[in-house]
Write a protein that holds these residues in place. Structure first.
Motif, PDB file in Angstrom:
ATOM      1  N   ARG A 166     -12.671  -2.585  -5.666  1.00 45.30           N
ATOM      2  CA  ARG A 166     -12.820  -1.157  -5.366  1.00 45.30           C
ATOM      3  C   ARG A 166     -11.651  -0.442  -6.036  1.00 45.30           C
ATOM      4  O   ARG A 166     -10.493  -0.760  -5.773  1.00 45.30           O
ATOM      5  CB  ARG A 166     -12.775  -0.945  -3.854  1.00 45.30           C
ATOM      6  N   LEU A 213      -9.158   2.435  -6.360  1.00 39.55           N
ATOM      7  CA  LEU A 213      -8.613   3.369  -5.383  1.00 39.55           C
ATOM      8  C   LEU A 213      -8.393   4.746  -6.001  1.00 39.55           C
ATOM      9  O   LEU A 213      -8.127   4.881  -7.201  1.00 39.55           O
ATOM     10  CB  LEU A 213      -7.286   2.837  -4.826  1.00 39.55           C
ATOM     11  N   TYR A 269      -8.351   7.516  -0.732  1.00 48.10           N
ATOM     12  CA  TYR A 269      -7.796   6.398   0.028  1.00 48.10           C
ATOM     13  C   TYR A 269      -6.520   6.836   0.743  1.00 48.10           C
ATOM     14  O   TYR A 269      -6.309   6.508   1.921  1.00 48.10           O
ATOM     15  CB  TYR A 269      -7.499   5.218  -0.896  1.00 48.10           C
ATOM     16  N   GLU A 270      -5.677   7.601   0.050  1.00 44.27           N
ATOM     17  CA  GLU A 270      -4.447   8.082   0.662  1.00 44.27           C
ATOM     18  C   GLU A 270      -4.742   9.022   1.823  1.00 44.27           C
ATOM     19  O   GLU A 270      -4.107   8.962   2.873  1.00 44.27           O
ATOM     20  CB  GLU A 270      -3.587   8.789  -0.381  1.00 44.27           C
ATOM     21  N   THR A 323       0.817  -1.220   0.000  1.00 44.17           N
ATOM     22  CA  THR A 323       0.000   0.000   0.000  1.00 44.17           C
ATOM     23  C   THR A 323       0.849   1.268   0.000  1.00 44.17           C
ATOM     24  O   THR A 323       0.353   2.339  -0.346  1.00 44.17           O
ATOM     25  CB  THR A 323      -0.957   0.025   1.217  1.00 44.17           C
ATOM     26  N   SER A 344      -7.197   8.950   3.741  1.00 42.95           N
ATOM     27  CA  SER A 344      -7.820   8.224   4.861  1.00 42.95           C
ATOM     28  C   SER A 344      -6.798   7.472   5.711  1.00 42.95           C
ATOM     29  O   SER A 344      -7.140   6.971   6.785  1.00 42.95           O
ATOM     30  CB  SER A 344      -8.858   7.230   4.327  1.00 42.95           C
ATOM     31  N   LYS A 345      -5.553   7.385   5.259  1.00 43.47           N
ATOM     32  CA  LYS A 345      -4.537   6.659   6.009  1.00 43.47           C
ATOM     33  C   LYS A 345      -4.187   7.398   7.302  1.00 43.47           C
ATOM     34  O   LYS A 345      -4.003   8.611   7.306  1.00 43.47           O
ATOM     35  CB  LYS A 345      -3.257   6.487   5.169  1.00 43.47           C
TER      36      LYS A 345
END
Length: 485
Positions: A457, A459, A463-464, A382, A466-467
């Motif tokens: 899903r 990305l 998404y980044e 990831t 939300s890390k």
């Protein structure tokens, strides 16, 4: 007194660290980033760092065994050099854009182009297991099996039972399993096959021996050759999880091939070379040498006109065959590069060519699983997502466990094998991949990729965002360590 002992111990550790670093620089001449990373680890955690280097940083100690198999391999190669380049120029079924890739694999990887091959593709292990057990049941003469993982569960016992039955019937059965991959499998699982007269050997037993550290170098290949005419290769090992029986890894998606034709001889050769590397008693090899026609059958002209190359790599090779072949493969793409891999931990060059392709307008898609089977590996994977997205590469999380290891180029040719898109597969493990120059098979893989997209899903930069800070910290540390292990 205690203070003197502690001081002396620290001095000894520092001397060991310094000697290790000097060996990396002057003896092994490793990549600078590799040396810097190990130096940092041994500086901040001196004793543990040194032990980690012995376990993971030290190259494998491989005893060279020169056998008649080397002569067979050289004969195949010389025949290819003498005739195949001319043959390729006269074949219209292969796209001209792949000719340079074929020649590269021949010249750099000694990978022979086989002409007549019939392929059957499996995306589900239930179908593959059923077909494999059926082929084993119908075996008349020989069965050679090599797997990274054979579990002691229902699936593993079913395979051993089937092999033992054939061994009792007089079929010659050999089984090689990797001791690291099958570390949790009790040796009693293989007892029925041994008692039936089958040969069972471990590939590089996972033992800790100072200066003989092969623990980190595992045989990740999956090969089955039956009667010298049918073979299997791909990503599926033997275990109930591959059948989606483990709720944690359900659904499980994979890719495997059943093949007939010229590629079978090369898989048979690869099996015997791996087998020869780990057996102590060579009397069985003498039997093989005396009965070459029994194991290396002539190719039937009834097989399909499908061209294939088998690329093999491992720490016993002096060059990076697999990594170089994949980079060359990506460089041949004109329209699209679609990748499925459970792990995506590329080195800088592999990542760079993917970015160049994407910036050149080539459609690059990468599919990885959302379910991690290894937290360290998944978190390292990831860490690359932001870079991929910034390059315009589409990244998909498969809502299950994706174990498929494929690359599809321009929807016209593809690779299927045991190779993950990571440093371990490129530099540490023993691996293999089939390069398939056939648009029918490529389109079958494309259709499966599209089906998988429905369970994915896609990305984006949200998404980044939300890390968590902790996840980002993990990614940074694990990414550094991944270059070492």
């Amino acid at each position: 007194m205690i203070a003197w002992i502690i001081a002396l111990s620290l001095m000894v550790i520092q001397v060991l660290n310094l000697c290790t670093i000097l060996v990396m620089i002057f003896r092994r001449r490793d990549e600078p980033i590799y040396i810097i990373a190990w130096t940092m680890i041994m500086t901040f955690i001196p004793f543990i760092g040194f032990l980690l280097y012995l376990l993971f940083g030290h190259g494998p100690i491989i005893k060279e065994k020169r056998t008649f198999l080397d002569a067979i391999e050289e004969q195949y190669y010389q025949q290819a050099v003498d005739s195949q380049l001319e043959m390729m120029d006269s074949v219209s079924t292969i796209q001209s854009s792949y000719m340079s890739l074929i020649k590269f694999n021949l010249n750099y990887n000694r990978s022979i182009l086989t002409r007549r091959n019939t392929l059957e593709y499996f995306s589900d292990a239930n179908d593959k297991y059923e077909r494999l057990l059926s082929d084993i049941e119908q075996a008349q003469d020989t069965i050679n099996v090599l797997y990274f993982i054979i579990r002691g569960d229902e699936s593993g016992k079913a395979l051993i039972k089937a092999l033992a039955k054939k061994a009792r019937e007089g079929v010659k059965v050999r089984l090689v399993y990797d001791d690291g991959g099958s570390f949790m499998t009790p040796s009693s699982v293989f007892k029925p096959l041994k008692e039936a007269g089958g040969i069972v050997v471990k590939h590089y037993p996972a033992k800790f021996k100072i200066f003989t550290l092969n623990w980190n170098y595992r045989n990740h290949r999956k090969i089955v050759v039956i009667d010298g005419t049918i073979a299997y290769l791909g990503g599926m090992n033997i275990g109930d999880e591959y059948l989606s029986k483990n709720p944690k890894f359900t659904p499980w998606r994979d890719a495997h091939l059943r093949v007939k034709g010229g590629i079978v001889q090369l898989l048979q050769l690869r099996f015997f070379k791996d087998y020869a590397a780990v057996i102590e008693d060579i009397s069985d090899l003498n039997e093989v040498e005396s009965n070459i026609e029994r194991y290396f059958r002539s190719v039937s002209l009834d097989e399909d006109e499908t061209f294939m190359q088998l690329v093999c790599d491992g720490p016993d090779q002096k060059t990076d065959h697999m990594r170089a072949a994949y980079i060359k493969l990506i460089m041949t793409a004109k329209k699209s590069i679609w990748i499925q891999s459970p792990y995506f931990i590329p080195d800088s060059e592999f990542l760079h060519v993917l970015k160049i392709a994407a910036h050149s307008g080539i459609d690059v898609k990468i599919m990885i699983p959302v379910i991690p089977d290894n937290h360290f590996v998944h978190r390292t994977t990831t860490s690359y997502i932001k870079e991929l997205l910034e390059a315009g590469i589409e990244v998909y999380f498969y809502e299950g466990f994706l174990h498929s290891k494929i690359i599809i180029i321009d929807q016209e040719m593809a690779t299927v094998g045991s190779v993950n898109m990571d440093v371990r597969s490129f530099s540490i493990n023993f691996e293999l991949a089939a390069f398939i120059y056939n648009d029918t098979m490529a389109k079958q893989l494309v259709e499966q990729f599209k089906l998988d997209q429905k369970d994915c899903r896609r990305l984006d930069f949200e998404y980044e965002k939300s890390k968590s800070w902790f996840m980002k910290a993990e990614e940074s540390v694990y990414r550094l360590l991944s270059m070492l292990m």
